[in-house]
Scaffold this active site. Structure first.
Site, PDB file in Angstrom:
ATOM      1  N   LYS A 108       0.745  -1.161  -0.042  1.00 28.66           N
ATOM      2  CA  LYS A 108      -0.077  -0.041   0.086  1.00 28.66           C
ATOM      3  C   LYS A 108       0.618   1.323   0.074  1.00 28.66           C
ATOM      4  O   LYS A 108       0.177   2.377  -0.174  1.00 28.66           O
ATOM      5  CB  LYS A 108      -0.810   0.067   1.153  1.00 28.66           C
ATOM      6  CG  LYS A 108      -1.893  -0.895   0.901  1.00 28.66           C
ATOM      7  CD  LYS A 108      -3.224  -0.861   2.236  1.00 28.66           C
ATOM      8  CE  LYS A 108      -4.087  -1.800   1.927  1.00 28.66           C
ATOM      9  NZ  LYS A 108      -5.313  -1.715   3.191  1.00 28.66           N
ATOM     10  N   HIS A 143      -1.914  -3.781  -4.662  1.00 22.42           N
ATOM     11  CA  HIS A 143      -1.026  -3.662  -3.386  1.00 22.42           C
ATOM     12  C   HIS A 143      -0.554  -5.207  -3.089  1.00 22.42           C
ATOM     13  O   HIS A 143       0.771  -5.292  -2.665  1.00 22.42           O
ATOM     14  CB  HIS A 143      -1.523  -3.029  -2.309  1.00 22.42           C
ATOM     15  CG  HIS A 143      -2.696  -3.769  -1.436  1.00 22.42           C
ATOM     16  ND1 HIS A 143      -3.718  -3.749  -1.636  1.00 22.42           N
ATOM     17  CD2 HIS A 143      -2.545  -4.797  -0.274  1.00 22.42           C
ATOM     18  CE1 HIS A 143      -4.579  -4.581  -1.030  1.00 22.42           C
ATOM     19  NE2 HIS A 143      -3.651  -5.165  -0.100  1.00 22.42           N
ATOM     20  N   HIS A 179      -3.537 -12.720  -0.507  1.00 20.39           N
ATOM     21  CA  HIS A 179      -4.264 -12.471   0.548  1.00 20.39           C
ATOM     22  C   HIS A 179      -5.688 -11.620   0.415  1.00 20.39           C
ATOM     23  O   HIS A 179      -6.501 -11.641   0.861  1.00 20.39           O
ATOM     24  CB  HIS A 179      -3.649 -11.877   1.743  1.00 20.39           C
ATOM     25  CG  HIS A 179      -3.283 -10.238   1.503  1.00 20.39           C
ATOM     26  ND1 HIS A 179      -2.423  -9.642   0.759  1.00 20.39           N
ATOM     27  CD2 HIS A 179      -4.343  -9.260   2.057  1.00 20.39           C
ATOM     28  CE1 HIS A 179      -2.489  -8.448   0.887  1.00 20.39           C
ATOM     29  NE2 HIS A 179      -3.651  -8.022   1.531  1.00 20.39           N
TER      30      HIS A 179
END
Ligand SMILES: [Fe+2]
Length: 350
Positions: free
Chosen positions: A211, A236, A260
């Site tokens: 990020k 990100h 993720h």
């Protein structure tokens, strides 16, 4: 982490690859016999090492609270805490477990060596101590310790970067630490291998490091994002993977960072992986990540109660977003209250 106690140094690309510094270091020597202690102290100090000599095991542990030791030399037979017990405690403490420990034992004592290996000793020296052997072993372990310190500094740079990104948003305070702790616990509960659990602890902290590429105006935007902004946010995981890729010790962390935001039915990003194609550790992290986000107050929503958070996640599992088995086990952990998943949410109100 023991990084806070590591010797100072500048992080450079060359430094990470190869160290040409002379071998120096602080060596903690423990022996209840004054003559043995003085002999070791003299030998090592003559070679330019900083030596701290103490008479027993308790004093070793006490010194380690204040001193950034690079090596510990322990006599096995000491009053109160013997060498094995001290070694075991050093190796069980996350602040000190990377410090090499050498046990000094009687030449013939095979049983001592076996017990020493069980206690986590890195090496052994036989008594009477041979000067050449002592210095060779000490130098070799200190060299290894220097490399570990360099690696630790690189890791700590990444952790600091990740925490500073998290710190931009006051609503996510403590999220990284909770995620690291809880996903490691869920991983243990699911019987994942030790290296996966270690990777989960690291990924909990660094999973959103990518990020860094997202401008604050987008990262902290309270309203909905434009398609372009959303595209940038979705990058990100890949950016994070690239940032962490040079660290070999992060090889099990990289798939967690990259995946993720995948979803069980294939509708996630960046690769649209489905089901078991998504690495299990990533599926573990995302369940904990979602739960933590739901039970945290945000500008656009209150903190959900435990029941509401689990109910919401159950609906999301039904939509095909999260791994049902991982979610079931997570729910059991939360409901059992065995883990303190409950404590923060209870404070936020049920
Ligand atoms: Fe993320």
């Amino acid at each position: 982490m023991s990084s806070s106690k590591s010797n100072g140094g500048v992080l450079t690309a060359e430094g990470l690859q190869k160290s040409h510094q002379p071998i120096t270091g602080t060596i903690l020597v423990a022996d209840d016999q004054v003559s043995n202690r003085e002999l070791l102290e003299e030998l090592l100090a003559a070679q330019g090492f900083t030596v701290i000599a103490v008479p027993d095991g308790a004093a070793v542990l006490e010194e380690l609270n204040h001193v950034a030791a690079d090596l510990v030399l322990l006599d096995v037979m000491m009053p109160h805490l013997n060498g094995f017990e001290v070694c075991e405690r050093i190796k069980a403490n996350p602040e000190t477990y990377l410090i090499p420990v050498v046990l000094v034992t009687a030449l013939s004592d095979r049983q001592d060596r076996i017990e020493g290996i069980r206690a986590g000793a890195d090496d052994f020296l036989s008594r009477p101590v041979d000067r050449t052997e002592l210095l060779a072993r000490v130098r070799s372990l200190l060299k290894l310790k220097q490399r570990t310190d360099e690696l630790e500094r690189a890791e700590s740079v990444l952790f600091t970067l990740a925490r500073s990104i998290e710190g931009k948003d006051p609503y996510t305070h403590g999220h990284c630490e909770r995620l690291a702790e809880y996903s490691a616990r869920l991983g243990e509960h699911l019987g994942l291998a030790e290296d996966q659990i270690t990777a989960l602890r690291r990924a909990g902290v660094v999973h959103d490091v990518g990020k860094i590429d997202i401008p604050d105006a987008i990262l902290l935007k309270p309203g909905s994002l434009s398609p372009d902004e959303w595209k940038l946010v979705q990058e990100h995981p890949e950016v994070g993977e690239r940032i962490c890729a040079p660290l070999k010790s992060f090889r099990f962390v990289l798939p967690i960072i990259r995946h993720h935001h995948e979803k069980f039915n294939g509708s996630g990003y960046p690769d649209g992986l489905q089901g078991d194609e998504i690495p299990i550790a990533a599926r573990v992290l995302q369940v904990v990540d979602v739960y933590d986000a739901l039970t945290t107050k945000r500008p656009y929503k209150p903190a959900f109660s435990i029941t509401d958070a689990l109910q919401t996640m159950k609906l999301e599992v039904a939509k095909g977003w999260w791994d049902p088995r991982v979610f079931d086990e997570f729910e059991k952990l939360v409901r059992d209250g065995a883990a303190d998943f409950l404590s923060r949410s209870t404070a936020a109100g049920r």
